[in-house]
Scaffold this motif. Structure first.
Motif, PDB file in Angstrom:
ATOM      1  N   PRO A  57     -38.106  -8.315  12.620  1.00 32.52           N
ATOM      2  CA  PRO A  57     -36.475  -7.770  11.639  1.00 32.52           C
ATOM      3  C   PRO A  57     -35.726  -7.408  10.049  1.00 32.52           C
ATOM      4  O   PRO A  57     -35.717  -7.497  10.239  1.00 32.52           O
ATOM      5  N   ALA A  58     -36.995  -7.698   9.970  1.00 33.38           N
ATOM      6  CA  ALA A  58     -36.828  -7.145   8.108  1.00 33.38           C
ATOM      7  C   ALA A  58     -36.886  -5.669   7.933  1.00 33.38           C
ATOM      8  O   ALA A  58     -36.084  -5.332   7.718  1.00 33.38           O
ATOM      9  N   LEU A  59     -38.359  -4.953   9.230  1.00 31.84           N
ATOM     10  CA  LEU A  59     -37.553  -3.556   9.913  1.00 31.84           C
ATOM     11  C   LEU A  59     -36.034  -2.969  10.486  1.00 31.84           C
ATOM     12  O   LEU A  59     -35.440  -2.123   9.414  1.00 31.84           O
ATOM     13  N   ASN A  60     -36.274  -3.435  11.557  1.00 36.07           N
ATOM     14  CA  ASN A  60     -34.620  -3.774  12.071  1.00 36.07           C
ATOM     15  C   ASN A  60     -33.553  -3.549  11.144  1.00 36.07           C
ATOM     16  O   ASN A  60     -32.684  -3.544  11.604  1.00 36.07           O
ATOM     17  N   GLY A  64     -31.654  -0.864  10.601  1.00 37.41           N
ATOM     18  CA  GLY A  64     -30.168  -0.980  11.728  1.00 37.41           C
ATOM     19  C   GLY A  64     -30.900  -0.409  13.438  1.00 37.41           C
ATOM     20  O   GLY A  64     -30.299   0.658  13.439  1.00 37.41           O
ATOM     21  N   CYS A  65     -32.236  -0.718  13.439  1.00 40.14           N
ATOM     22  CA  CYS A  65     -32.580  -0.016  14.695  1.00 40.14           C
ATOM     23  C   CYS A  65     -33.064  -2.238  15.230  1.00 40.14           C
ATOM     24  O   CYS A  65     -32.916  -2.757  15.092  1.00 40.14           O
ATOM     25  N   ALA A  66     -33.182  -1.635  16.613  1.00 42.96           N
ATOM     26  CA  ALA A  66     -34.071  -2.932  17.448  1.00 42.96           C
ATOM     27  C   ALA A  66     -35.716  -2.228  18.015  1.00 42.96           C
ATOM     28  O   ALA A  66     -35.507  -2.552  19.594  1.00 42.96           O
ATOM     29  N   GLN A  71     -43.033  -1.686  21.083  1.00 43.05           N
ATOM     30  CA  GLN A  71     -42.644  -0.369  20.627  1.00 43.05           C
ATOM     31  C   GLN A  71     -44.024  -0.066  18.392  1.00 43.05           C
ATOM     32  O   GLN A  71     -44.589   0.470  18.285  1.00 43.05           O
ATOM     33  N   TYR A  72     -43.361  -1.894  17.877  1.00 45.03           N
ATOM     34  CA  TYR A  72     -44.368  -1.999  17.002  1.00 45.03           C
ATOM     35  C   TYR A  72     -45.737  -1.896  17.563  1.00 45.03           C
ATOM     36  O   TYR A  72     -46.488  -0.773  16.670  1.00 45.03           O
ATOM     37  N   GLN A  73     -46.771  -2.255  18.497  1.00 43.40           N
ATOM     38  CA  GLN A  73     -48.588  -1.998  18.866  1.00 43.40           C
ATOM     39  C   GLN A  73     -48.127  -0.159  19.412  1.00 43.40           C
ATOM     40  O   GLN A  73     -49.501   0.158  18.910  1.00 43.40           O
ATOM     41  N   SER A  74     -47.516   0.212  19.830  1.00 42.91           N
ATOM     42  CA  SER A  74     -46.924   1.985  19.718  1.00 42.91           C
ATOM     43  C   SER A  74     -47.488   2.299  18.085  1.00 42.91           C
ATOM     44  O   SER A  74     -48.951   2.871  18.548  1.00 42.91           O
ATOM     45  N   ARG A  75     -46.777   2.047  17.756  1.00 40.04           N
ATOM     46  CA  ARG A  75     -46.546   2.756  16.335  1.00 40.04           C
ATOM     47  C   ARG A  75     -47.750   2.365  15.974  1.00 40.04           C
ATOM     48  O   ARG A  75     -48.501   3.102  14.573  1.00 40.04           O
TER      49      ARG A  75
END
Length: 192
Positions: A57-60, A64-66, A71-75
């Motif tokens: 939530p802090a990142l998004n 302004g992304c979703a 996707q987090y696990q991939s990064r």
């Protein structure tokens, strides 16, 4: 700018947003802050719940992304691979060090040339700066965030201050600092 790729898996299609540099950098900052706040579980990782309820939530909100947990696990896997490549360099030979001021890996010419014999595609390591090394060390490496300098997610304060748990009787390669004045490496003590 977001790049979307459609992954086809049988009959199902999943939309995947490729990570931008800005998104990756912001995620790393948020993860450093989360580590400083002590949000890791006993195994030293962020739980799925923490990622979904606090980190994403802090990142998004900030970018302004979703981004999703997948996707987090991939990064996170990408962060680990990047950090491991840095560690491979540092473990290659005892002549390598880290200069936190220039954000560069350091060694004498002989050590670099020896390393390049077995890693010719890494010649850029000698001249490039690596702004993310210390943050990756906190998030996925040996750096241990204690929470002592905790700040709020989204604050403009730099959360990259951290302490290393005492290594009783041993020194890790990351504990060595290059002193340009005397031209030697030394173990950084708490008093410096």
């Amino acid at each position: 700018m977001h790049i979307q790729v459609i992954l086809s898996m049988g009959d199902s299609r999943e939309k995947y947003n490729v990570w931008t540099i800005e998104e990756s950098n912001e995620l790393l900052k948020i993860m450093v802050d989360a580590a400083m706040r002590g949000w890791r579980d006993k195994n030293g990782v962020f739980s799925k719940k923490t990622v979904e309820k606090k980190i994403l939530p802090a990142l998004n909100d900030k970018i302004g992304c979703a981004k999703t947990i997948t996707q987090y696990q991939s990064r996170l896997k990408w962060f680990k691979g990047r950090y491991n490549s840095y560690c491979k360099l540092m473990r290659h030979n005892s002549g390598f060090g880290w200069d936190p001021e220039t954000k560069k890996f350091t060694a004498n010419d002989e050590v670099w040339e020896d390393y390049f014999k077995s890693h010719p595609k890494h010649e850029h390591y000698r001249t490039d700066t690596f702004e993310d090394y210390e943050d990756l060390r906190i998030v996925v490496g040996t750096g241990t965030a204690t929470g002592k300098h905790s700040i709020g997610v989204g604050d403009d304060t730099d959360a990259r201050k951290f302490e290393i748990e005492e290594n009783r009787g041993t020194s890790l390669i990351d504990d060595y600092v290059f002193d340009h004045n005397i031209g030697e490496y030394f173990v950084q003590s708490d008093g410096q």
